[in-house]
Design a protein around this motif. Structure first.
Motif, PDB file in Angstrom:
ATOM      1  N   GLU A 175       0.841  -1.204   0.000  1.00  0.00           N
ATOM      2  CA  GLU A 175       0.000   0.000   0.000  1.00  0.00           C
ATOM      3  C   GLU A 175       0.873   1.251   0.000  1.00  0.00           C
ATOM      4  O   GLU A 175       0.587   2.225  -0.713  1.00  0.00           O
ATOM      5  CB  GLU A 175      -0.923  -0.011   1.229  1.00  0.00           C
ATOM      6  CG  GLU A 175      -1.867   1.188   1.320  1.00  0.00           C
ATOM      7  CD  GLU A 175      -1.235   2.426   1.949  1.00  0.00           C
ATOM      8  OE1 GLU A 175      -1.622   3.550   1.546  1.00  0.00           O
ATOM      9  OE2 GLU A 175      -0.342   2.259   2.814  1.00  0.00           O
ATOM     10  N   GLN A 176       1.945   1.232   0.790  1.00  0.00           N
ATOM     11  CA  GLN A 176       2.836   2.386   0.843  1.00  0.00           C
ATOM     12  C   GLN A 176       3.579   2.574  -0.474  1.00  0.00           C
ATOM     13  O   GLN A 176       3.761   3.707  -0.941  1.00  0.00           O
ATOM     14  CB  GLN A 176       3.825   2.222   1.995  1.00  0.00           C
ATOM     15  CG  GLN A 176       3.194   2.376   3.367  1.00  0.00           C
ATOM     16  CD  GLN A 176       4.169   2.032   4.486  1.00  0.00           C
ATOM     17  OE1 GLN A 176       4.994   1.118   4.359  1.00  0.00           O
ATOM     18  NE2 GLN A 176       4.087   2.758   5.586  1.00  0.00           N
ATOM     19  N   LYS A 177       4.024   1.482  -1.075  1.00  0.00           N
ATOM     20  CA  LYS A 177       4.708   1.590  -2.367  1.00  0.00           C
ATOM     21  C   LYS A 177       3.800   2.231  -3.404  1.00  0.00           C
ATOM     22  O   LYS A 177       4.242   3.064  -4.210  1.00  0.00           O
ATOM     23  CB  LYS A 177       5.159   0.205  -2.834  1.00  0.00           C
ATOM     24  CG  LYS A 177       6.304  -0.377  -2.020  1.00  0.00           C
ATOM     25  CD  LYS A 177       6.656  -1.774  -2.497  1.00  0.00           C
ATOM     26  CE  LYS A 177       7.766  -2.376  -1.644  1.00  0.00           C
ATOM     27  NZ  LYS A 177       8.098  -3.760  -2.058  1.00  0.00           N
ATOM     28  N   GLU A 178       2.524   1.877  -3.378  1.00  0.00           N
ATOM     29  CA  GLU A 178       1.573   2.461  -4.318  1.00  0.00           C
ATOM     30  C   GLU A 178       1.331   3.928  -4.003  1.00  0.00           C
ATOM     31  O   GLU A 178       1.259   4.775  -4.901  1.00  0.00           O
ATOM     32  CB  GLU A 178       0.265   1.682  -4.275  1.00  0.00           C
ATOM     33  CG  GLU A 178      -0.784   2.190  -5.256  1.00  0.00           C
ATOM     34  CD  GLU A 178      -2.049   1.360  -5.234  1.00  0.00           C
ATOM     35  OE1 GLU A 178      -3.029   1.764  -5.900  1.00  0.00           O
ATOM     36  OE2 GLU A 178      -2.083   0.316  -4.547  1.00  0.00           O
ATOM     37  N   ARG A 179       1.232   4.240  -2.704  1.00  0.00           N
ATOM     38  CA  ARG A 179       0.948   5.627  -2.300  1.00  0.00           C
ATOM     39  C   ARG A 179       2.102   6.559  -2.602  1.00  0.00           C
ATOM     40  O   ARG A 179       1.899   7.737  -2.936  1.00  0.00           O
ATOM     41  CB  ARG A 179       0.608   5.637  -0.798  1.00  0.00           C
ATOM     42  CG  ARG A 179       0.250   6.991  -0.237  1.00  0.00           C
ATOM     43  CD  ARG A 179      -0.644   6.877   0.980  1.00  0.00           C
ATOM     44  NE  ARG A 179      -0.168   5.876   1.919  1.00  0.00           N
ATOM     45  CZ  ARG A 179       0.666   6.142   2.938  1.00  0.00           C
ATOM     46  NH1 ARG A 179       1.094   7.376   3.132  1.00  0.00           N
ATOM     47  NH2 ARG A 179       1.039   5.193   3.766  1.00  0.00           N
ATOM     48  N   ASP A 239       8.960  18.957  16.716  1.00  0.00           N
ATOM     49  CA  ASP A 239       7.550  18.603  16.881  1.00  0.00           C
ATOM     50  C   ASP A 239       6.882  18.402  15.523  1.00  0.00           C
ATOM     51  O   ASP A 239       5.775  18.902  15.262  1.00  0.00           O
ATOM     52  CB  ASP A 239       6.821  19.682  17.685  1.00  0.00           C
ATOM     53  CG  ASP A 239       7.346  19.784  19.107  1.00  0.00           C
ATOM     54  OD1 ASP A 239       7.836  18.770  19.629  1.00  0.00           O
ATOM     55  OD2 ASP A 239       7.277  20.885  19.694  1.00  0.00           O
ATOM     56  N   CYS A 240       7.554  17.681  14.663  1.00  0.00           N
ATOM     57  CA  CYS A 240       7.075  17.414  13.311  1.00  0.00           C
ATOM     58  C   CYS A 240       6.127  16.208  13.348  1.00  0.00           C
ATOM     59  O   CYS A 240       6.539  15.092  13.668  1.00  0.00           O
ATOM     60  CB  CYS A 240       8.249  17.138  12.384  1.00  0.00           C
ATOM     61  SG  CYS A 240       7.798  16.793  10.672  1.00  0.00           S
ATOM     62  N   ARG A 241       4.867  16.431  13.029  1.00  0.00           N
ATOM     63  CA  ARG A 241       3.842  15.387  13.136  1.00  0.00           C
ATOM     64  C   ARG A 241       3.722  14.627  11.806  1.00  0.00           C
ATOM     65  O   ARG A 241       3.402  15.204  10.770  1.00  0.00           O
ATOM     66  CB  ARG A 241       2.497  15.991  13.531  1.00  0.00           C
ATOM     67  CG  ARG A 241       2.517  16.647  14.917  1.00  0.00           C
ATOM     68  CD  ARG A 241       1.154  17.221  15.276  1.00  0.00           C
ATOM     69  NE  ARG A 241       0.132  16.183  15.376  1.00  0.00           N
ATOM     70  CZ  ARG A 241      -0.080  15.450  16.468  1.00  0.00           C
ATOM     71  NH1 ARG A 241       0.677  15.640  17.545  1.00  0.00           N
ATOM     72  NH2 ARG A 241      -1.032  14.530  16.480  1.00  0.00           N
ATOM     73  N   VAL A 242       3.992  13.338  11.888  1.00  0.00           N
ATOM     74  CA  VAL A 242       3.978  12.474  10.707  1.00  0.00           C
ATOM     75  C   VAL A 242       2.876  11.431  10.868  1.00  0.00           C
ATOM     76  O   VAL A 242       2.798  10.769  11.916  1.00  0.00           O
ATOM     77  CB  VAL A 242       5.342  11.762  10.536  1.00  0.00           C
ATOM     78  CG1 VAL A 242       5.337  10.879   9.303  1.00  0.00           C
ATOM     79  CG2 VAL A 242       6.470  12.785  10.469  1.00  0.00           C
ATOM     80  N   PRO A 243       1.998  11.269   9.879  1.00  0.00           N
ATOM     81  CA  PRO A 243       0.928  10.271   9.999  1.00  0.00           C
ATOM     82  C   PRO A 243       1.492   8.869  10.259  1.00  0.00           C
ATOM     83  O   PRO A 243       2.530   8.501   9.721  1.00  0.00           O
ATOM     84  CB  PRO A 243       0.234  10.338   8.634  1.00  0.00           C
ATOM     85  CG  PRO A 243       0.573  11.688   8.098  1.00  0.00           C
ATOM     86  CD  PRO A 243       1.945  12.001   8.603  1.00  0.00           C
ATOM     87  N   GLU A 244       0.794   8.100  11.075  1.00  0.00           N
ATOM     88  CA  GLU A 244       1.277   6.771  11.433  1.00  0.00           C
ATOM     89  C   GLU A 244       1.442   5.866  10.219  1.00  0.00           C
ATOM     90  O   GLU A 244       2.297   4.975  10.209  1.00  0.00           O
ATOM     91  CB  GLU A 244       0.324   6.117  12.435  1.00  0.00           C
ATOM     92  CG  GLU A 244      -1.097   5.913  11.911  1.00  0.00           C
ATOM     93  CD  GLU A 244      -2.001   5.244  12.941  1.00  0.00           C
ATOM     94  OE1 GLU A 244      -1.476   4.815  13.981  1.00  0.00           O
ATOM     95  OE2 GLU A 244      -3.227   5.160  12.683  1.00  0.00           O
ATOM     96  N   GLU A 245       0.651   6.109   9.184  1.00  0.00           N
ATOM     97  CA  GLU A 245       0.754   5.276   7.995  1.00  0.00           C
ATOM     98  C   GLU A 245       2.020   5.553   7.188  1.00  0.00           C
ATOM     99  O   GLU A 245       2.319   4.853   6.222  1.00  0.00           O
ATOM    100  CB  GLU A 245      -0.471   5.444   7.091  1.00  0.00           C
ATOM    101  CG  GLU A 245      -0.736   6.863   6.629  1.00  0.00           C
ATOM    102  CD  GLU A 245      -1.706   7.612   7.531  1.00  0.00           C
ATOM    103  OE1 GLU A 245      -2.344   8.565   7.029  1.00  0.00           O
ATOM    104  OE2 GLU A 245      -1.824   7.236   8.719  1.00  0.00           O
ATOM    105  N   ASN A 246       2.799   6.567   7.595  1.00  0.00           N
ATOM    106  CA  ASN A 246       4.064   6.871   6.924  1.00  0.00           C
ATOM    107  C   ASN A 246       5.248   6.173   7.574  1.00  0.00           C
ATOM    108  O   ASN A 246       6.391   6.351   7.146  1.00  0.00           O
ATOM    109  CB  ASN A 246       4.315   8.377   6.889  1.00  0.00           C
ATOM    110  CG  ASN A 246       3.489   9.065   5.812  1.00  0.00           C
ATOM    111  OD1 ASN A 246       2.462   8.549   5.395  1.00  0.00           O
ATOM    112  ND2 ASN A 246       3.940  10.222   5.369  1.00  0.00           N
ATOM    113  N   LEU A 247       4.999   5.401   8.627  1.00  0.00           N
ATOM    114  CA  LEU A 247       6.060   4.572   9.193  1.00  0.00           C
ATOM    115  C   LEU A 247       6.267   3.378   8.278  1.00  0.00           C
ATOM    116  O   LEU A 247       5.310   2.673   7.940  1.00  0.00           O
ATOM    117  CB  LEU A 247       5.701   4.115  10.601  1.00  0.00           C
ATOM    118  CG  LEU A 247       6.739   3.286  11.357  1.00  0.00           C
ATOM    119  CD1 LEU A 247       6.632   3.513  12.857  1.00  0.00           C
ATOM    120  CD2 LEU A 247       6.593   1.784  11.072  1.00  0.00           C
ATOM    121  N   LEU A 248       7.502   3.139   7.857  1.00  0.00           N
ATOM    122  CA  LEU A 248       7.794   2.031   6.964  1.00  0.00           C
ATOM    123  C   LEU A 248       8.011   0.757   7.777  1.00  0.00           C
ATOM    124  O   LEU A 248       8.770   0.748   8.737  1.00  0.00           O
ATOM    125  CB  LEU A 248       9.043   2.326   6.126  1.00  0.00           C
ATOM    126  CG  LEU A 248       8.964   3.551   5.208  1.00  0.00           C
ATOM    127  CD1 LEU A 248      10.279   3.738   4.465  1.00  0.00           C
ATOM    128  CD2 LEU A 248       7.821   3.409   4.214  1.00  0.00           C
TER     129      LEU A 248
END
Length: 401
Positions: A120-124, A225-234
């Motif tokens: 899913e991440q590769k596609e995104r 304090d850079c907020r990164v969506p959890e779905e961006n964790l590889l």
């Protein structure tokens, strides 16, 4: 061992070679002298060179992830994306290392995404140009010493820290950042996150002035304090103290052969140019014993032999990655060999060319400067030797430091 370039890659190799000669070399000196000026000529090349990986991390170096059992599996022997990208990189770096590193959508972070990301991440992230941020002010080749933190907060991770020497860090669309979920747990807690430019709390601190690869922007980036969506964790968010950060380190198994290929290409450029400059004074005769050759001829034979060994070690590591064979040791071997040989050959060629090798009349002095970084990033010579020793002796990082 098959000593021929696979037929499927011959067009790619030829096209990359033409780009190196007709596009990279004519502008090489200009962008070396105008550091931090984006090479506008590369924008028009982006669509053509997307044949490298079709602009898609799923087809880039590392897409056929390594870490297998050591057997090629039931798909038979194949030459895939890792081999193709390495062969292409060799040819492009025959022209200019920094311009190759500046090609849109061809960042080292793309290989990291391929190695660790979910489908899913590769596609995104398809079509994104990804840089990779590992090094910190207090952390060089020892990636386990990373101090940038990632704290879970709801459906986000909050990143704090500083990364330096991020290749293509400013020009890339996003950066793959290595950060620790819990510094007290050591390397096991290190994960990688895709952080896109424009994310609040991500700030470009500066662009470095460098010895070589000046056409490639090298950035320092602050995260506050850079907020990164959890779905961006590889990969997985779980911390496995037994496995350590093997999943993240798999990135290096994919990118070290690529860096080795870059060193091989740059060294070949220097060696061939030196032979052209000495053509009237030196006549190479490969049918005669090296003991009967002149000193300069013997030196050229020695450098050619070193170069060829680095070339085949690199090809082997890339082939293993394509065939899902565990290649961690071979990736370090080719990186160590090619990095050292590349430095030695480019510097020696500049020396043997006399005054021409020391002036800007030739690219020899530039290739010597550019090649130095190829023995440093993605793990220094000393780190590679340490990894190789651990593998050969069957020791872990705590047993052999």
């Amino acid at each position: 061992m098959n000593l021929e370039i696979p037929k499927k890659f011959r067009a790619l190799v030829n096209n990359a070679h033409q780009v190196a000669i007709s596009t990279f070399r004519p502008i090489s000196r200009y962008y070396d002298q105008h550091e931090h000026e984006p090479p506008k000529e590369l924008d028009m090349l982006a669509s053509v060179l997307d044949g490298f990986n079709e602009g898609d991390p799923a087809n880039s170096a590392g897409a056929a992830t390594t870490g297998g059992t050591g057997e090629a599996g039931d798909h038979g022997v194949r030459n895939g994306s890792n081999m193709g990208v390495c062969l292409g990189a060799m040819e492009l770096c025959y022209g200019d290392v920094a311009l190759m590193l500046s090609l849109p959508r061809q960042g080292l972070g793309n290989a990291a995404i391929s190695a660790v990301a979910s489908d899913e991440q590769k596609e995104r992230f398809a079509g994104k140009w990804a840089a990779m941020a590992i090094t910190e002010p207090g952390c060089g080749s020892d990636s386990a010493a990373i101090r940038t933190t990632a704290r879970r907060d709801g459906d986000h991770y909050v990143l704090n820290g500083e990364k330096i020497y991020v290749t293509a860090g400013q020009r890339a669309d996003c950066v793959v950042v290595w950060a620790s979920l819990d510094p007290s747990l050591g390397r096991a807690a290190i994960k990688s996150f895709v952080v896109e430019w424009g994310t609040p709390g991500m700030e470009l601190a500066r662009l470095e002035k460098k010895l070589g690869i000046r056409a490639s922007d090298t950035a320092a980036i602050h995260f506050q304090d850079c907020r990164v969506p959890e779905e961006n964790l590889l990969g997985t968010p779980e911390i496995d103290t037994q496995k350590g950060f093997a999943g993240v380190m798999q990135t290096f198994d994919n990118t070290r052969p690529l860096v080795a290929a870059m060193a091989v290409g740059c060294a070949r450029a220097s060696l061939e140019r030196l032979k052209e400059l000495l053509a009237d004074q030196v006549s190479l005769d490969y049918s005669q014993p090296v003991e009967t050759a002149s000193a300069i001829e013997a030196e050229l034979y020695r450098m050619e032999a070193e170069w060829e060994s680095a070339y085949w070690l690199t090809v082997r590591a890339a082939w293993m990655a394509d065939n899902r064979e565990a290649n961690s040791m071979q990736a370090s071997i080719c990186k160590a060999k090619a990095g050292r040989v590349g430095n030695e050959i480019t510097l020696r060629c500049a020396e043997l060319a006399g005054s021409l090798g020391y002036t800007e009349e030739e690219l020899l002095e530039k290739w010597a400067r550019d090649s130095k970084i190829l023995d440093i990033f993605e793990g220094t010579q000393q780190i590679q030797q340490l990894i190789i020793a651990r593998r050969v002796l069957g020791l872990n990082s705590s047993q052999l430091q």
